[in-house]
Write an enzyme that holds these catalytic residues in place. Structure first.
Site, short mmCIF file in Angstrom:
data_model
loop_
_atom_site.label_atom_id
_atom_site.label_comp_id
_atom_site.label_asym_id
_atom_site.label_seq_id
_atom_site.Cartn_x
_atom_site.Cartn_y
_atom_site.Cartn_z
N ASP A 101 37.39 37.49 33.82
CA ASP A 101 37.82 37.37 32.39
C ASP A 101 37.91 38.51 31.48
O ASP A 101 37.50 39.57 32.11
CB ASP A 101 36.36 36.60 31.50
CG ASP A 101 36.22 35.25 32.03
OD1 ASP A 101 37.42 34.50 32.59
OD2 ASP A 101 35.33 34.60 32.24
N1 URA Z 1 33.02 33.21 36.29
C1 URA Z 1 33.20 33.60 34.84
O1 URA Z 1 32.94 32.81 34.17
N2 URA Z 1 34.24 34.44 34.48
C2 URA Z 1 34.66 35.54 35.44
O2 URA Z 1 35.24 36.29 34.92
C3 URA Z 1 34.64 35.39 36.83
C4 URA Z 1 33.68 33.96 37.11
#
Ligand code: URA
Length: 238
Positions: A101
């Site tokens: 993310d």
């Molecule tokens: N899980 C998440 O919620 N976000 C990420 O970036 C990676 C794994």
């Protein structure tokens, strides 16, 4: 000899599925003849064109990035935000293996080798992803057990996870944990913690398979060694 769609995908211009679509749409030529069937095999001597542009025979490159916060995991962004690809100046058309993310930091692999990316993205018990998580609230054993056994996110139960409580901080009302999963569902870790009532405040991927952040500060990257690439390929045979 390799299948045409595989060769197109491996050149880094698109996924294998997209390459199949391009073939069916008549946009691919082999030695200047349009090919519409999917089974065709080609060798390095064949001249392949997509939309009349010859495929470049790029070298395969492999990078490990310590992704900083505030960078998007894609090749380009419609809002012109900085992407992970902008952080690695190279001639080849690299793309991220999986995603983190915008606000998640840590281990991210990038390559122009479609096979390499597929091996790591395919669910495999040996490919562990280890996250350090900071959540709001003081988490207890019952929630941790729920996370370990699997919680329902988007209507589907997650697989068993390793979850370890590192510490709790009553003053700031936060808890720190390490979570190890094999799946790579969208926003998986955040959704897992949401499901047990503890919003994620910070998330960092510390390790993916054999790749960790040793020697890499935030925003830094390095090339993988040929041995590391071979270890990933050895997963294919297991
Ligand atoms: N899980 C998440 O919620 N976000 C990420 O970036 C990676 C794994």
């Amino acid at each position: 000899m390799e299948r045409l769609q595989k060769v197109i995908a491996n050149s880094g211009i698109c996924s294998r599925r997209k390459a199949e679509e391009l073939i069916k749409e008549g946009r691919v030529k082999v030695n200047n003849i349009i090919v519409r069937e999917l089974g065709v095999k080609v060798s390095s001597k064949d001249k392949i064109k997509v939309d009349d542009k010859e495929l470049s025979k790029e070298n395969k490159v492999y990078y490990l990035l310590n992704k900083p916060r505030g960078v998007i995991t894609s090749v380009n962004d419609e809002k012109s935000r900085k992407t992970v690809v902008d952080l690695i100046p190279c001639r080849e058309r690299i793309y991220p293996v999986g995603r983190l993310d915008y606000d998640t930091t840590g281990v991210l692999l990038l390559t122009n080798d479609g096979d390499f990316a597929n091996i790591l993205m395919h669910p495999n018990d040996k490919v562990e992803k280890v996250y350090v998580v900071k959540v709001r609230g003081i988490i207890k054993g019952d929630s941790i057990n729920e996370l370990k056994n699997g919680v329902v996110i988007d209507g589907v139960k997650t697989e068993k996870a390793k979850v370890k409580l590192r510490r709790t901080d009553f003053k700031s009302n936060t808890s720190f944990l390490t979570v190890t999963i094999h799946e790579g569902r969208n926003h998986q870790v955040k959704k897992m913690f949401e499901a047990v009532g503890f919003p994620v405040l910070k998330l960092k991927r510390e390790r993916e398979f054999i790749f960790d952040l040793s020697g890499l500060k935030s925003g830094e990257y390095r090339k993988l060694t040929p041995k590391e690439v071979a270890i990933v390929y050895s997963l294919e045979k297991k």
